[in-house]
Design an enzyme around this catalytic site. Structure first.
Site, PDB file in Angstrom:
ATOM      1  N   SER A  14      -3.612 -46.070   5.230  1.00 35.64           N
ATOM      2  CA  SER A  14      -2.409 -46.134   4.434  1.00 35.64           C
ATOM      3  C   SER A  14      -1.110 -45.935   5.226  1.00 35.64           C
ATOM      4  O   SER A  14      -0.030 -46.194   4.683  1.00 35.64           O
ATOM      5  CB  SER A  14      -2.464 -45.060   3.351  1.00 35.64           C
ATOM      6  OG  SER A  14      -2.632 -43.800   3.950  1.00 35.64           O
ATOM      7  N   SER A  62      -6.622 -43.134   7.596  1.00 35.24           N
ATOM      8  CA  SER A  62      -5.324 -43.742   7.317  1.00 35.24           C
ATOM      9  C   SER A  62      -4.392 -43.873   8.499  1.00 35.24           C
ATOM     10  O   SER A  62      -3.391 -44.576   8.400  1.00 35.24           O
ATOM     11  CB  SER A  62      -4.610 -42.938   6.221  1.00 35.24           C
ATOM     12  OG  SER A  62      -5.300 -43.079   5.011  1.00 35.24           O
TER      13      SER A  62
END
Lengths: 522, 486
Positions: free
Chosen positions: A172, A196
């Protein structure tokens, strides 16, 4: 025009240096911090199409750059994802800014530490909402674009149009990876709960380190999964990552899960001797969907180790097949709990509808969270129901222990590091990536990274080569807990030998590309 | 018919008859920990501060903030657990109890339901009164299931006029000890006595100020009724009581209400407010208690004298009655006062008790004052008692002097005796003279005494006292008169 090009070339060179190199330049006076800051800010403007930034803190940054002191990271341009708290006084408004955008009143510890060393923060970068996702496509500010999708290798090898066939950064913490990869900063902080930081690091061709859990303070990092979150370090060289790790590691009274750093800061050895090294290759990491090219790189580096005298062994992490589901249960459960505070009452988005407190809560949360977040909260609530608690949550805790033990057994049997892929393949086109929903993507793409978080171990992704599509491929190294330095030493050894190119070699400023585009269409 | 007639009186007399419904009471007590800062943040703990002036980023649940455990709160819980004979858990866990409410910013309360810091204790308390004597001390006990550390919530003030709720987070995050007790009590009086003893213990430890009216000690009672030997009935919860006395009343009322409902054929409804508590996630661990064993022993060594120990000590050291020791311990500062007086007088302890609990405490209660506010110091009182003890003033005289000392602090007893001319006349010659005169002027009475009517002597004594304005030593006077009338 020749001079202009030369100038641009010089700027690009400067921006593509490592922290160590640009530090030297700053100290020598070849460039001043203010100049460097302005150059980065310019570059940010030029790379706006990547959508890597949520907030550009130009005024604050210039002020920071003007401080004339001789600290370790004086003048070094940095960014961090929006998940870190940072006191900003103004922000550049975006088109679809959700109402009630929250501006924190304190700085995250890791951010503060960098600022205390003289770093200049130019902005907060874009990401998947609340760090949930593997593409950086599900944020309120729109998706982030991979800078390599605009570079020559991709365009030339695929013949595709970057504007319509741009590729994702992974997630992310995609904005941070994109920022470092596109040379708008020398260092970026991401968060890593299931991969992430390493995922976008690999897809964007930069070094991305997930330190041992507890080494870096999480004070100021909006939590996703308290027992797995760590701040991630993204740089363009392994040496830089080690330098930053030294600055950031250590106990923070504001975060009771921090542990003392294992050793005094030491430089990475220039010439690491791999003859005493044992590298493990986990059988179970030959996952379905793993691309041929990634396997090629994996073999390539394994062979490199062997030829240099290291012992390379097949090992087994038998509970790997359960890890993604286990991760998902634990993640959703903690998310459901951590997101309970977002009720619109104290801060953040508050709905206009206020017929009752309950209604206000419900609508604020519905409006303020995207599908992905809501989905995980609902799942988490389900797993935590009294009748499900034992079967899902407690069971997942037990399986988590088994997964952590898998790593322990392997490391106790004489293996020093594990070598694995970071992602299944190189970056996908946005149009392809969004064929599957966030959850499916996360499950697929986190497969190599999330078990590391469950075991709290350090891991680093190192770019090794460009794929046939001209996009980066990275490999991951995993080490036992608190062996971050040793991990980075091995990573540097790989970096020194794989010859991964700098994007500046292929760089064409976007306006240049516009001209080229016109040429094609004529 | 005869059988029925016999049964009825039996049911009334025999209170433990299996047909009789009895109350079952279990208490849940929240005690606010006396500490400088909150349980998980560095905000100050203070009362009556401007709204939202004691709220840190963590208390407001700002994202990115993390809990940092307050060592003092842990120590307070351990101390309390030890004083209540609990087992201290070497490793205890914190959970999150989730519910949405405006005064709970994080959407959850950090508590210790699963593995609390102390378990399996007992609260020993006493009641005044028994089956025979009203003043008999009856010892009772109630088991403590567990003591857990948890966060207090903020306060909501509902403004119905403007359809809004105002939230004050000053209290949010303050450390609480929740004491969960087994349903070992049977009526309001027991519950009140137990709570009072707990207050004394917490105050002696310094872990909680224990004031119910200020919300420092919050008591909820779970009340049900059943027939002995049968399963417990449906519970109803009694909450928001601001004094031990009101607690007793509320509990007894509820017991009576439930009995009436059942006896008239109805069923008791469960009227507890039930919220959905997802059992939550543990996220902190024993890292906070690295040398648990050492810490616990250290705390055990530092425990101050607990109330029941004080009482026993007083009874044995001074040979006073248990009910006396209760009164002494119940009043803040009275034990110290009493002991200070005892050091400076030869008067019998039970007599001193009388002075301290009747005269002194009586005056204080009238003025709603505390022992510390007494205008008469222990030394001053001791001086007065010495005067009485050595026969220089009568007991009624002493009481007069006491009143004067109260009104004019700083005046010594001796001075007042002089001023008011209260000194006892012990001059035997003078007394002989007065007595002789009285005897001579009352021949009928003297005759009556000689004939056997001893009560008439009192009349003569009264006359002597009148002569001497009450300053004659009554013991002497009696002896002289008896002699003269024999």
């Amino acid at each position: 025009i020749g001079l202009l090009r030369n100038n641009r070339r010089n700027i690009l060179t400067m921006l593509s240096l490592t922290i160590k190199e640009v530090s030297l330049a700053l100290r020598k006076g070849s460039v001043s911090p203010t100049e460097l800051c302005k150059k980065c800010l310019n570059r940010i403007k030029k790379t706006q199409h990547l959508n890597a930034f949520i907030t550009v803190t130009d005024e604050l940054a210039l002020k920071q750059a003007q401080e004339a002191e001789t600290r370790l990271l004086q003048g070094i341009i940095i960014t961090c994802i929006d998940e870190f708290t940072y006191i900003t006084t103004r922000r550049i408004s975006k088109q679809h800014v959700p109402p009630g955008y929250y501006t924190p009143p304190f700085n995250a510890t890791v951010v503060q530490k960098l600022l205390d060393q003289g770093a200049v923060l130019v902005g907060k970068t874009n990401m998947d909402e609340f760090a949930m996702g593997a593409g950086s496509t599900d944020g309120a500010f729109g998706p982030v674009r991979n800078p390599w999708g605009y570079a020559a290798p991709y365009r030339e090898n695929t013949g595709l149009n970057p504007d319509s066939d741009w590729v994702v950064t992974g997630g992310s913490s995609g904005g941070s990876a994109a920022s470092v990869a596109s040379l708008t900063s020398y260092l970026a902080l991401g968060s890593d709960t299931g991969g992430s930081t390493r995922n976008p690091g690999s897809l964007c061709g930069v070094v991305s380190l997930k330190p041992t859990y507890g080494l870096l303070s999480r004070h100021g990092l909006i939590p996703l999964v308290n027992s797995m979150d760590v701040p991630g370090i993204i740089t363009r060289s392994v040496g830089d990552a080690a330098l930053v790790l030294d600055v950031l590691q250590g106990v923070d009274v504001k975060d009771s899960t921090t542990i003392p750093a294992p050793s005094l800061s030491t430089q990475l050895p220039e010439d690491f001797d791999v003859r005493n090294l044992c590298v493990g290759i986990p059988n179970e990491y030959h996952a379905p969907g793993l691309s041929e090219e990634t396997v090629e790189q994996w073999s390539r580096v394994a062979d490199m180790f062997e030829r240099a005298g290291a012992r390379v062994e097949q090992v087994s992490l038998p509970h790997t097949q359960y890890s993604i589901v286990c991760y998902h249960v634990l993640c959703c459960a903690e998310v459901a709990s951590n997101m309970a505070r977002f009720d619109g009452l104290e801060y953040g988005h508050r709905s206009e509808i206020d017929s009752s407190t309950e209604t206000m809560y419900a609508t604020s949360r519905h409006e303020g969270f995207n599908d992905v977040v809501r989905g995980r909260i609902l799942s988490g609530n389900y797993f935590l129901l009294k009748q499900n608690y034992e079967h899902y949550f407690l069971k997942a805790q037990k399986v988590r222990r088994l997964i952590a033990d898998d790593f322990k057994h392997v490391f106790n049997s004489g293996v020093d590091v594990l070598l694995t892929p970071t992602t299944l393949a190189d970056a996908a086109r946005y149009s392809d990536f969004t064929q599957e929903d966030n959850r499916t993507r996360s499950q697929q793409d986190d497969v190599f990274t999330q078990s590391v978080n469950m075991a709290g171990l350090p891991a680093v992704s190192v770019p090794t080569a460009l794929s046939r599509r001209g996009l980066p491929i990275g490999l991951q190294l995993i080490a036992p807990a608190l062996q971050d330095k040793r991990l980075l030493s091995v990573a540097q050894w790989i970096e020194q030998r794989v010859g991964f190119p700098s994007i500046s070699e292929f760089e064409q400023p976007s306006d240049q590309w516009q001209k080229t585009k016109k040429k094609h269409t004529v | 018919r005869n059988k029925i007639a016999l049964l009825v009186p039996l049911a009334v007399i025999c209170r433990d008859s299996p047909q009789q419904l009895v109350g079952v009471v279990g208490l849940e007590i929240h005690a606010q920990i006396r500490s400088n800062t909150k349980l998980f943040s560095a905000s100050a703990v203070r009362f009556s501060s401007p709204p939202n002036s004691l709220v840190s980023f963590f208390d407001a649940s700002l994202p990115g903030t993390l809990p940092v455990l307050n060592k003092r709160c842990v120590e307070a819980a351990v101390m309390t657990g030890l004083a209540l004979n609990c087992t201290i858990n070497q490793k205890s866990l914190f959970d999150r109890k989730h519910y949405f409410y405006a005064d709970l910013p994080a959407g959850y309360q950090i508590t210790q339901q699963r593995r609390p810091i102390a378990v399996d204790g007992v609260l020993n308390y006493s009641l005044m009164g028994g089956k025979k004597k009203k003043n008999q001390v009856v010892r009772k006990s109630a088991r403590i299931t567990q003591i857990q550390l948890e966060q207090d919530s903020g306060k909501s003030l509902h403004d119905d006029l403007q359809s809004q709720t105002l939230i004050d987070l000053n209290r949010a995050g303050v450390g609480l000890m929740e004491l969960v007790m087994e349903p070992d009590m049977s009526c309001g009086e027991e519950a009140a006595a137990a709570v009072r003893e707990l207050q004394l213990i917490l105050q002696a430890l310094g872990t909680c100020e224990g004031n119910m009216s200020e919300g420092q000690l919050r008591v909820d009672a779970n009340v049900s009724v059943h027939r002995p030997g049968q399963p417990f009935g449906v519970r109803a919860e009694v909450k928001n009581i601001n004094s031990a006395r009101n607690l007793a009343r509320a509990i007894d009322y509820e017991i009576q209400r439930q009995i009436q409902v059942l006896e008239s054929g109805g069923t008791v409804q469960n009227e507890t407010r039930a919220y959905d508590s997802k059992t939550g996630i543990f996220f902190l661990c024993s890292r906070f208690m690295p040398d648990q064993a050492v810490v616990v022993q250290e705390i055990r060594d530092r425990l101050p004298e607990l109330p029941h120990v004080t009482r026993d000590r007083l009874v044995h050291a001074y040979n006073i009655l248990p009910e006396h020791s209760f009164t002494l311990v119940n009043e803040d500062g009275l034990v110290e006062y009493f002991e200070a007086v005892m050091k400076q007088t030869r008067m019998n302890a039970r007599k001193v008790i009388g002075w301290v609990t009747n005269e002194l405490l009586g005056q204080l209660k009238q003025q709603d004052g505390s022992v510390g506010q007494s205008p008469i110091s222990p030394s001053a009182l001791a001086e007065l008692l010495e005067l009485q003890e050595t026969g220089q003033i009568s007991s009624s005289g002493a009481k007069q002097v006491f009143q004067e000392m109260w009104r004019s602090p700083g005046k010594t007893a001796r001075l007042i005796v002089q001023e008011k001319d209260l000194g006892l006349v012990s001059d035997t010659e003078q007394l002989h003279g007065i007595c002789q005169r009285i005897v001579d002027s009352h021949p009928e009475e003297v005759n009556a005494i000689r004939k056997g009517n001893k009560k008439v002597l009192n009349k003569l004594m009264g006359l002597v006292q009148k002569e001497t304005k009450g300053r004659a030593d009554p013991v002497l006077v009696q002896a002289i008169l008896q002699d003269k009338t024999s």
